[in-house]
Every structure is written in C-alpha cells, then in structure tokens.
Design a protein around this motif. Structure first.
Motif, mmCIF file in Angstrom:
data_model
loop_
_atom_site.group_PDB
_atom_site.id
_atom_site.type_symbol
_atom_site.label_atom_id
_atom_site.label_comp_id
_atom_site.label_asym_id
_atom_site.label_seq_id
_atom_site.Cartn_x
_atom_site.Cartn_y
_atom_site.Cartn_z
ATOM 1 N N LYS A 30 0.828 -1.210 0.000
ATOM 2 C CA LYS A 30 0.000 0.000 0.000
ATOM 3 C C LYS A 30 0.860 1.257 0.000
ATOM 4 N N GLU A 31 1.941 1.251 0.785
ATOM 5 C CA GLU A 31 2.814 2.428 0.827
ATOM 6 C C GLU A 31 3.433 2.719 -0.532
ATOM 7 N N ILE A 32 3.936 1.688 -1.193
ATOM 8 C CA ILE A 32 4.556 1.926 -2.503
ATOM 9 C C ILE A 32 3.503 2.081 -3.588
ATOM 10 N N GLY A 33 2.358 1.425 -3.404
ATOM 11 C CA GLY A 33 1.302 1.459 -4.417
ATOM 12 C C GLY A 33 0.662 2.818 -4.562
ATOM 13 N N ILE A 36 -9.819 -4.619 -4.141
ATOM 14 C CA ILE A 36 -9.165 -5.725 -3.430
ATOM 15 C C ILE A 36 -8.443 -5.186 -2.194
ATOM 16 N N GLU A 37 -7.724 -4.071 -2.350
ATOM 17 C CA GLU A 37 -7.025 -3.470 -1.205
ATOM 18 C C GLU A 37 -7.993 -3.134 -0.078
ATOM 19 N N ALA A 38 -9.124 -2.535 -0.414
ATOM 20 C CA ALA A 38 -10.101 -2.149 0.609
ATOM 21 C C ALA A 38 -10.641 -3.387 1.325
ATOM 22 N N ALA A 39 -10.903 -4.442 0.572
ATOM 23 C CA ALA A 39 -11.417 -5.675 1.177
ATOM 24 C C ALA A 39 -10.369 -6.309 2.092
ATOM 25 N N VAL A 40 -9.118 -6.326 1.644
ATOM 26 C CA VAL A 40 -8.047 -6.896 2.469
ATOM 27 C C VAL A 40 -7.855 -6.051 3.719
#
Length: 199
Positions: free
Chosen positions: A111-114, A159-163
């Motif tokens: 998330k930080e690099i994304g 997907i990020e929000a779900a994870v």
C-alpha cells in the motif's frame, strides 16, 4: 544459484534481516524505523546490517522488490489457470485477495509503494508494478479497442479495501478465510465492469 545463496549462512542472515525489516516497516512505517531497530529485531550488530544493505532505503527497496517478484510469480500462476476470461478474472481477484490477506506485512508495504508515497522513482519497482498491471489488464476485456487503466485501478483498489477490512494482526501468516468479504468484492467489481455488456 539464488536458492544456493539463501541456504548459506550469509543468505540466512540476510533473509532474517529482511524479514525483521518487513515486520517493522509494516507495523511502524518507513519513517518510524531505524537501522538500529532492524538490528535489534534481527539480532545482529548494527554494523552487520551495512554489510548487506548500504542504507535503510536499500533495505526497504530490497524487501519490496523481493516481495513484488514473489507476488508477481503468484499472480502469473493465478492468471494462467483459466482460459475463460470471466473465470480468469474471478480467480485472479480471489487469488490476489487470498495472497494479500495471507501476507499482511507485504500488504502494508504494498500500500505504501502502491500509492506513490515511497520510492516510486525506483526503476525495478516501477517495472514490477507495470508487469503486475499488464497481467491484470489482460483479464479485462477491450472496450472499443482500448484497455482502460481505470478498470485496473478499480480492481486493485477494491481488493485493497477488502483486504484492509480483513487484516487484524500483522503476525497472521495464514490466509484469512472471509468468503463473504471476497464474494462482496467480486460482485462489486463485476457489477462495476458490467461484465456481461463488455463481452
């Protein structure tokens, strides 16, 4: 050859340093971790760290690139499982969700690099992210001959929000089994893509 190096004493120590660094960076963020913290966590002298990594940035980038390469291999295997585009996208979403929720430390660093907050100028990270994007884009149908990057952003963001909603503890290494969350994100993505109209 890489596997042979990992089995040497130096390779094992390097892996221990990287694992300790990953846990600390994921838990505290890049700016709140010092090389001294990593040395203590990995049980090596601070000077020893510099035999493996020239700086904290070098350590962080090494962890991210190594993890992204592993993630990319996983994503490619997931992608290659199916020939039917709709099923390929479904499986891709499910597999990526499972991988990210089962690797919470990597997910936090992802998330930080994304989001371009750290090291977006590092060439290897850009190349690996671009490969990841192209795998995903090949799951998405062409719309008037143009593949839309917005769809890729929608899928990854969903997907990020779900994870994010499923990760409770950074020490968890087993995939979180939350079928309701996964099914919700798959339904959301497929509805947003209006998949039936695109094919």
């Amino acid at each position: 050859m890489l596997q042979e190096y990992k089995n040497t004493e130096k390779g094992v120590k390097r892996e221990r340093i990287m694992e300790s660094g990953m846990l600390l960076f994921a838990k505290n963020g890049y700016h709140n971790v010092s090389m001294g913290d990593v040395a203590r966590k990995s049980q090596v002298a601070k000077g020893t760290l510099y035999n493996y990594f020239v700086s904290k940035e070098d350590l962080y980038v090494s962890i991210v690139c190594s993890s992204l390469r592993e993630f990319l291999k996983f994503a490619q295997k997931s992608f290659n499982k199916q020939d039917i585009p709709e099923q390929r996208l479904h499986d891709y979403i499910a597999d990526i969700y499972g991988y990210l929720s089962g690797n919470p430390c990597f997910f936090k660093m992802w998330k930080e690099i994304g989001h371009g907050r750290l090291f977006s100028d590092v060439n290897e990270i850009r190349i690996l992210k671009k490969k990841m994007h192209s795998i995903l884009m090949s799951c998405i149908p062409r719309n008037n001959g143009v593949r839309c990057g917005l769809y890729s952003d929608l899928i990854i963001g969903s997907i990020e929000a779900a994870v994010d909603r499923t990760i409770v503890d950074l020490k968890t290494s087993a995939p979180v089994n939350n079928r309701d969350e996964l099914n919700s994100v798959i339904d959301f993505i497929f509805n947003a893509l209006d998949y039936n109209l695109l094919y």
